[in-house]
Design an enzyme around this catalytic site. Structure first.
Site, mmCIF file in Angstrom:
data_model
loop_
_atom_site.group_PDB
_atom_site.id
_atom_site.type_symbol
_atom_site.label_atom_id
_atom_site.label_comp_id
_atom_site.label_asym_id
_atom_site.label_seq_id
_atom_site.Cartn_x
_atom_site.Cartn_y
_atom_site.Cartn_z
ATOM 1 N N LYS A 1 -15.265 -2.900 3.684
ATOM 2 C CA LYS A 1 -14.616 -3.125 2.386
ATOM 3 C C LYS A 1 -15.673 -3.759 1.499
ATOM 4 O O LYS A 1 -16.080 -4.907 1.739
ATOM 5 C CB LYS A 1 -13.455 -4.103 2.535
ATOM 6 C CG LYS A 1 -12.237 -3.566 3.288
ATOM 7 C CD LYS A 1 -11.307 -4.721 3.612
ATOM 8 C CE LYS A 1 -9.943 -4.320 4.075
ATOM 9 N NZ LYS A 1 -9.216 -5.471 4.662
ATOM 10 N N GLU B 1 0.821 -1.212 0.000
ATOM 11 C CA GLU B 1 0.000 0.000 0.000
ATOM 12 C C GLU B 1 0.852 1.258 0.000
ATOM 13 O O GLU B 1 0.367 2.338 0.296
ATOM 14 C CB GLU B 1 -0.930 -0.004 1.219
ATOM 15 C CG GLU B 1 -1.924 -1.152 1.185
ATOM 16 C CD GLU B 1 -2.900 -1.151 2.356
ATOM 17 O OE1 GLU B 1 -2.815 -0.267 3.229
ATOM 18 O OE2 GLU B 1 -3.739 -2.056 2.387
HETATM 19 P P1 PGA Z 1 -5.937 -6.437 2.471
HETATM 20 O O1 PGA Z 1 -5.410 -5.562 3.686
HETATM 21 O O2 PGA Z 1 -6.576 -5.535 1.485
HETATM 22 O O3 PGA Z 1 -4.690 -7.106 1.980
HETATM 23 O O4 PGA Z 1 -6.912 -7.405 3.066
HETATM 24 C C1 PGA Z 1 -6.057 -4.445 4.199
HETATM 25 C C2 PGA Z 1 -6.423 -4.640 5.642
HETATM 26 O O5 PGA Z 1 -6.167 -5.680 6.250
HETATM 27 O O6 PGA Z 1 -7.041 -3.738 6.211
HETATM 28 ZN ZN ZN Z 2 -7.179 -5.012 8.199
#
Ligand code: PGA
Ligand code: ZN
Length: 412
Positions: free
Chosen positions: A338, A208
């Protein structure tokens, strides 16, 4: 207003890790829009299924040609020529067409790309900004979220040089987005200098865009973060606080948390996390325990809340059933939302409303594999989420969202 779907199409594109993902196109009332979907690496076990081709000869099995074909054929066949009056009507049809509990037949990547492209095309047809259209869907009043910006990375995003996944900056005093971003960038600059001085390293970046030197320990990671805040001329705890994504599911084996070189029991893990909140200005702890360690989450919440937000990511997977369970058991007090963990805008809105009705805070989050698409900024603002978590300020797939927030801020 009624929205007639005139065409549906899709393309396999690449995400920020160079892995395939799905871009969908939907034409509604003469207006075409597209949307692409992200992909996680430290995924929760209860997430909706991203359909991958599994052909080792292409992208190590990660191709999305099957998902793309599902959009072009099954989904297009079901949608084209039909009118919808709401997002929910479209999403319910997609869920029914898939017919599985975890979207494994058509693929959550195929379904979500169409769900968001439809929302965007409807917004265009209505002559409305996407964030206002999202607000209409959820019955919310748009407002800008607070930033939580990745500074340091570990865990699955950085080769596991430390066990925990992210240390994030939270500009807690800035009242304007522009000022918050400027402060964050100043801290990241001082972190780049620290890397050279202390670790004799080029600023290597994790998935990221977080910096990922070989920290001596988790606690050293927090000390370095505070040092960088102060070097940028800011006051730690006042101008700038920290948030931590422990991502504990990913170092939990046989009932023990493999931190440092020993395994901690759940009670020891709770005490360790509490010591972090006691000793550093940490305002949020995400996945402080593993997704399967349900029985110990209430004691984590008791130890931290309300000093630090107790945020559920892998624990909840944006899944209304898991959120209900967490509300009933008082497991946490905030939702990490998400959209691709659940696979449609409508189900994500249900998850959002459940959390809000329980008095929880909500952080809208990107994934570690992202595209240059910026719909997440509109979603976070439209649904008036408390915070947004997009990653660092060093990679364009992240900056697309920050830059979209700046444009939204101007129009609000
Ligand atoms: P991921 O990580 O998109 O690889 O799941 C983001 C998070 O854990 O918040
Ligand atoms: Zn997370």
């Amino acid at each position: 207003m009624s929205f007639l779907v005139e065409s549906v199409n899709a393309l396999e594109i690449l995400d920020s890790r160079g892995r395939p993902t799905v871009l969908a196109f939907v034409r509604v009332n003469g207006r075409e829009a597209s949307a692409s979907v992200p992909s996680g690496a430290s995924t929760g076990a209860a997430e909706a299924i991203e359909l991958r081709d599994g052909d080792p000869q292409r992208y190590a099995g990660l191709g999305c040609q099957k998902a793309v074909a599902h959009v072009k054929h099954d989904i297009a066949h079901a949608l084209v020529g039909r009118s919808f009056t709401t997002q929910a009507e479209l999403d319910e049809l997609l869920i029914e067409l898939d017919g599985t509990a975890n979207k494994s037949r058509l693929g959550a990547n195929a379904i979500l790309a169409v769900s968001i492209a439809f929302a965007r095309a409807c917004a265009l047809a209505e002559g409305m900004a996407l964030f206002n259209h999202f607000a209409k869907i959820a019955g919310t009043t748009p407002s800008l979220p607070q930033l939580t910006v990745n500074l340091f990375s570990g865990g699955k995003h950085a080769g596991g040089q430390v066990s925990i996944q992210d240390v994030l900056l939270v500009p807690s005093a800035a009242t304007k987005l522009e000022a918050a971003l400027e402060q964050v960038v100043a801290v990241v600059r001082s972190a780049q200098l620290l890397l050279k001085r202390k670790y004799n390293e080029r600023p290597l970046k994790a998935d990221e865009g977080g910096l990922a030197p070989p920290f001596g320990s988790i606690e050293a990671m927090f000390d370095d973060a505070i040092h960088c805040i102060e070097q940028a001329g800011l006051s730690a705890g006042q101008d700038m606080s920290l948030a931590v994504d422990v991502a504990a599911s990913h170092f939990y084996t046989d009932g023990r948390y493999q931190l440092d070189d020993r395994g901690l029991s759940s009670a020891e893990m709770v005490s360790r996390v509490k010591s972090w909140v006691d000793n550093w200005p940490i305002v949020s702890i995400e996945d402080g325990l593993a997704e399967s360690d349900w029985e110990n989450w209430p004691s984590l919440r008791d130890a931290l809340s309300p000093r630090a937000m107790v945020l559920g990511d892998d624990l909840l997977c944006t899944n209304p059933d898991r959120i209900r369970r967490a509300i009933d058991h008082r497991s946490c007090d905030a939702l990490l939302l998400k959209v691709n963990q659940i696979g449609t805008i409508t189900e994500a809105a249900q998850a959002f409303k459940l959390a809000r009705d329980a008095g929880w805070r909500v952080t809208v989050s990107a994934r570690s594999g992202e595209t240059e698409d910026d719909w997440l900024a509109d979603l976070a603002t439209g649904w008036a989420s408390d915070q947004i978590k997009v990653g660092s300020v060093q990679q364009s797939e992240r900056l697309a969202k920050y830059n979209r927030l700046l444009r939204i801020a101007q129009s609000l």
